[in-house]
Design a protein around this motif. Sequence first.
Motif, PDB file in Angstrom:
ATOM      1  N   ALA A 140       0.829  -1.206   0.000  1.00 55.15           N
ATOM      2  CA  ALA A 140       0.000   0.000   0.000  1.00 55.15           C
ATOM      3  C   ALA A 140       0.865   1.259   0.000  1.00 55.15           C
ATOM      4  N   ASN A 141       1.915   1.279   0.822  1.00 53.27           N
ATOM      5  CA  ASN A 141       2.814   2.434   0.859  1.00 53.27           C
ATOM      6  C   ASN A 141       3.504   2.655  -0.479  1.00 53.27           C
ATOM      7  N   VAL A 142       3.973   1.582  -1.090  1.00 52.48           N
ATOM      8  CA  VAL A 142       4.649   1.696  -2.399  1.00 52.48           C
ATOM      9  C   VAL A 142       3.693   2.257  -3.447  1.00 52.48           C
ATOM     10  N   CYS A 143       2.466   1.755  -3.467  1.00 52.74           N
ATOM     11  CA  CYS A 143       1.472   2.212  -4.450  1.00 52.74           C
ATOM     12  C   CYS A 143       1.140   3.690  -4.265  1.00 52.74           C
ATOM     13  N   VAL A 144       0.976   4.109  -3.012  1.00 56.51           N
ATOM     14  CA  VAL A 144       0.647   5.513  -2.739  1.00 56.51           C
ATOM     15  C   VAL A 144       1.811   6.423  -3.122  1.00 56.51           C
ATOM     16  N   LEU A 145       3.018   6.044  -2.745  1.00 59.03           N
ATOM     17  CA  LEU A 145       4.186   6.867  -3.070  1.00 59.03           C
ATOM     18  C   LEU A 145       4.448   6.896  -4.572  1.00 59.03           C
ATOM     19  N   ALA A 212      -3.720  -0.352  -3.475  1.00 58.72           N
ATOM     20  CA  ALA A 212      -3.587   0.182  -2.114  1.00 58.72           C
ATOM     21  C   ALA A 212      -4.892   0.024  -1.345  1.00 58.72           C
ATOM     22  N   LEU A 213      -6.010   0.271  -2.014  1.00 65.01           N
ATOM     23  CA  LEU A 213      -7.317   0.139  -1.356  1.00 65.01           C
ATOM     24  C   LEU A 213      -7.573  -1.317  -0.957  1.00 65.01           C
ATOM     25  N   CYS A 214      -7.243  -2.254  -1.827  1.00 65.76           N
ATOM     26  CA  CYS A 214      -7.414  -3.685  -1.503  1.00 65.76           C
ATOM     27  C   CYS A 214      -6.520  -4.080  -0.328  1.00 65.76           C
ATOM     28  N   ALA A 215      -5.309  -3.536  -0.300  1.00 61.44           N
ATOM     29  CA  ALA A 215      -4.413  -3.807   0.828  1.00 61.44           C
ATOM     30  C   ALA A 215      -5.009  -3.258   2.128  1.00 61.44           C
ATOM     31  N   GLY A 216      -5.656  -2.099   2.030  1.00 59.12           N
ATOM     32  CA  GLY A 216      -6.312  -1.535   3.207  1.00 59.12           C
ATOM     33  C   GLY A 216      -7.445  -2.411   3.713  1.00 59.12           C
ATOM     34  N   ILE A 217      -8.198  -2.988   2.797  1.00 60.15           N
ATOM     35  CA  ILE A 217      -9.287  -3.891   3.196  1.00 60.15           C
ATOM     36  C   ILE A 217      -8.723  -5.125   3.892  1.00 60.15           C
ATOM     37  N   PHE A 218      -7.590  -5.634   3.374  1.00 56.46           N
ATOM     38  CA  PHE A 218      -6.939  -6.781   4.021  1.00 56.46           C
ATOM     39  C   PHE A 218      -6.514  -6.427   5.435  1.00 56.46           C
ATOM     40  N   HIS A 219      -5.951  -5.221   5.604  1.00 54.95           N
ATOM     41  CA  HIS A 219      -5.519  -4.806   6.940  1.00 54.95           C
ATOM     42  C   HIS A 219      -6.721  -4.650   7.873  1.00 54.95           C
ATOM     43  N   ALA A 220      -7.842  -4.156   7.343  1.00 52.40           N
ATOM     44  CA  ALA A 220      -9.052  -4.045   8.160  1.00 52.40           C
ATOM     45  C   ALA A 220      -9.495  -5.427   8.639  1.00 52.40           C
TER      46      ALA A 220
END
Length: 229
Positions: A140-145, A212-220
């Motif tokens: 997620a960090n890599v995608c955002v940056l 990044a959004l999918c990674a956020g859902i995984f973290h949730a």
Amino acid sequence: KVLNAELEASCFRFCSSPFCVTMSSFERENRFVIVALSGLAAAAYTTKGFSGELLGAKVLNAVHLTSFSVWLGASTWTSLIAGIVMFKTLPRHTFGLVQSKLFPRYFQLSALTLGLTTATALVSPSLHADTADKIVLGIANVCVLLNLLYLEPTCTKVMFERHAIEREHGEGQDIGTVTPKSEAARNDPRLKAVSKRFGMLHGLSSLANLAALCAGIFHAWHLAGRLAA
């Protein structure tokens, strides 16, 4: 004296070069993100050495949940609601102008809040970020940056090049479509080339944002498991 004069001239030429001008513009645009992420890195290093006791587990968890919620909410709203509504409501060139102002701030906010999320996940003794969670947060960090530093600025630059060509044909005021109305515009080789490049960059930017959004859902999901334990 001659050597000093030559040295001063060389330094002036380097500082006036496109590279320095670009880096200076980048630093001004993203100054608060750079400072914040540097502070986060220092805080994460310091706090990890104390196993989270310096700030306290509750404070770390509160910062983690708040920053993650802000990022996930902003990402969901911007990606799935705001952009679609504006595209279907505003003239396309107006929509592009709004997005060119919105997205740099969106990715700055994402970098800051996701950096906080990752740092607190790594140092909090009660969050227990496992290997899979660390990997998805890293992705997620890599995608955002990647979007913040390259894809979004480049895509916006190409978009304005496309707008300039479209204005020559009287295009760009249509709503909810990207296909030119006039045959002359559709057959313009310049417009075809810039549209192809814009489509590629926009697709990569959207893909990185979605990842990044999918990674956020995984973290949730990971956090839900911690709360249920």
